[in-house]
Design a protein around this motif. Structure first.
Motif, PDB file in Angstrom:
ATOM      1  N   LEU A 110     -23.169  -8.009 112.202  1.00 49.70           N
ATOM      2  CA  LEU A 110     -22.439  -6.763 112.022  1.00 49.70           C
ATOM      3  C   LEU A 110     -21.222  -6.692 112.949  1.00 49.70           C
ATOM      4  CD1 LEU A 110     -25.371  -4.197 111.704  1.00 49.70           C
ATOM      5  CD2 LEU A 110     -24.039  -5.260 109.873  1.00 49.70           C
ATOM      6  N   LEU A 114     -17.337  -5.921 111.908  1.00 50.26           N
ATOM      7  CA  LEU A 114     -16.537  -4.842 112.484  1.00 50.26           C
ATOM      8  C   LEU A 114     -15.298  -5.365 113.195  1.00 50.26           C
ATOM      9  CD1 LEU A 114     -19.233  -2.404 113.920  1.00 50.26           C
ATOM     10  CD2 LEU A 114     -18.151  -2.423 111.687  1.00 50.26           C
ATOM     11  N   LEU A 136     -21.594  -2.378 104.876  1.00 49.97           N
ATOM     12  CA  LEU A 136     -22.606  -2.374 105.924  1.00 49.97           C
ATOM     13  C   LEU A 136     -24.003  -2.193 105.340  1.00 49.97           C
ATOM     14  CD1 LEU A 136     -20.757  -0.179 108.576  1.00 49.97           C
ATOM     15  CD2 LEU A 136     -21.209  -2.633 108.719  1.00 49.97           C
ATOM     16  N   VAL A 236     -26.918   4.756 106.094  1.00 54.13           N
ATOM     17  CA  VAL A 236     -25.585   4.345 106.551  1.00 54.13           C
ATOM     18  C   VAL A 236     -24.564   5.449 106.289  1.00 54.13           C
ATOM     19  CG1 VAL A 236     -23.709   2.682 106.215  1.00 54.13           C
ATOM     20  CG2 VAL A 236     -26.087   1.892 106.315  1.00 54.13           C
TER      21      VAL A 236
END
Length: 245
Positions: A110, A114, A136, A236
């Motif tokens: 992740l 990002l 995500l 999310v």
């Protein structure tokens, strides 16, 4: 100690949590192997204990049952672990280390995603927020599907240890540290995503994921194969402040 100056609170929490995770080895209470072969046997004994925990529960861990599971002499288990408390303590630490590697690998994935985004795209007000949430959620769903499908024994051991930690003060301290490593790493990710309450949201998400694992083992049915994906998307969306789909 890492230099904490110039870091956000989530960054500091994450550093502290990783330092704590790296010090799990210092919490081992049993006798360590003096040589590689001895250390390998010790780990085989702990791995056998974990299999028993997953299959039969924490209370089934005895020197004799572990020796039989590990296919080692009974004297080997009593040599490395003077009592069951030491054996359970060290088995939980080994479990935490192995589980931590899995979680950190997921968080690293992740982080890469990002870091590929511009600061503007990570803002809560970004018009691309819904698309980012979908990306995500897709990564998170794939990870959880793998965990729930291929690591059932891991989930069983996790739940058994966490429940036993409610009765055992020594295990409860390890359980709190184990959970903190989850929350702190996730809080760092959420802060990068412009979350106004990163640590609180991370804690809630960890609670939900643990509940998902528990439901899976109970065999709680979903409407169809997309139940998990929809649940993750909803989590999310809430964490990123995305409106209802």
């Amino acid at each position: 100690m890492a230099d904490m100056r110039g870091r956000t609170q989530a960054d500091r929490d994450y550093v502290v949590a990783n330092q704590a995770a790296s010090k799990f080895a210092e919490e081992y209470r049993g006798r360590r192997g003096a040589r590689a072969k001895g250390e390998m046997r010790r780990k085989e004994i702990l791995s056998a204990a974990l299999r028993i925990v997953a299959r039969d529960g924490v209370r089934a861990v005895k020197h004799r049952s572990v020796a039989r599971e590990a296919d080692v002499p009974l004297a080997a288990t009593t040599y490395y672990f003077r009592d069951i408390d030491e054996l359970l303590n060290d088995a939980f630490i080994l479990f935490s280390e192995e589980a931590g590697e899995q979680v950190r690998a997921f968080y690293d994935t992740l982080q890469v995603l990002l870091d590929s985004l511009s600061p503007e795209m990570r803002l809560r007000t970004s018009p691309e927020r819904p698309q980012l949430a979908k990306r995500l959620a897709s990564v998170a769903t794939a990870y959880l599907e793998t965990q729930f499908r291929d690591r059932r024994a891991y989930l069983l051991a996790e739940q058994a240890f966490l429940i036993e930690a409610l009765r055992d003060d020594r295990l409860s301290r390890l359980a709190r540290r184990y959970r903190k490593s989850w929350v702190s790493g996730l809080a760092e990710l959420l802060e990068k995503l412009d979350s106004p309450s990163a640590t609180q949201d991370a804690s809630l998400i960890v609670h939900v994921v643990l509940g998902m694992g528990y439901d899976l083992m109970l065999g709680v049915p979903g409407d169809d194969d997309g139940t998990l994906a929809r649940a993750v998307e909803r989590i999310v969306d809430l964490a990123l402040g995305v409106g209802d789909r």
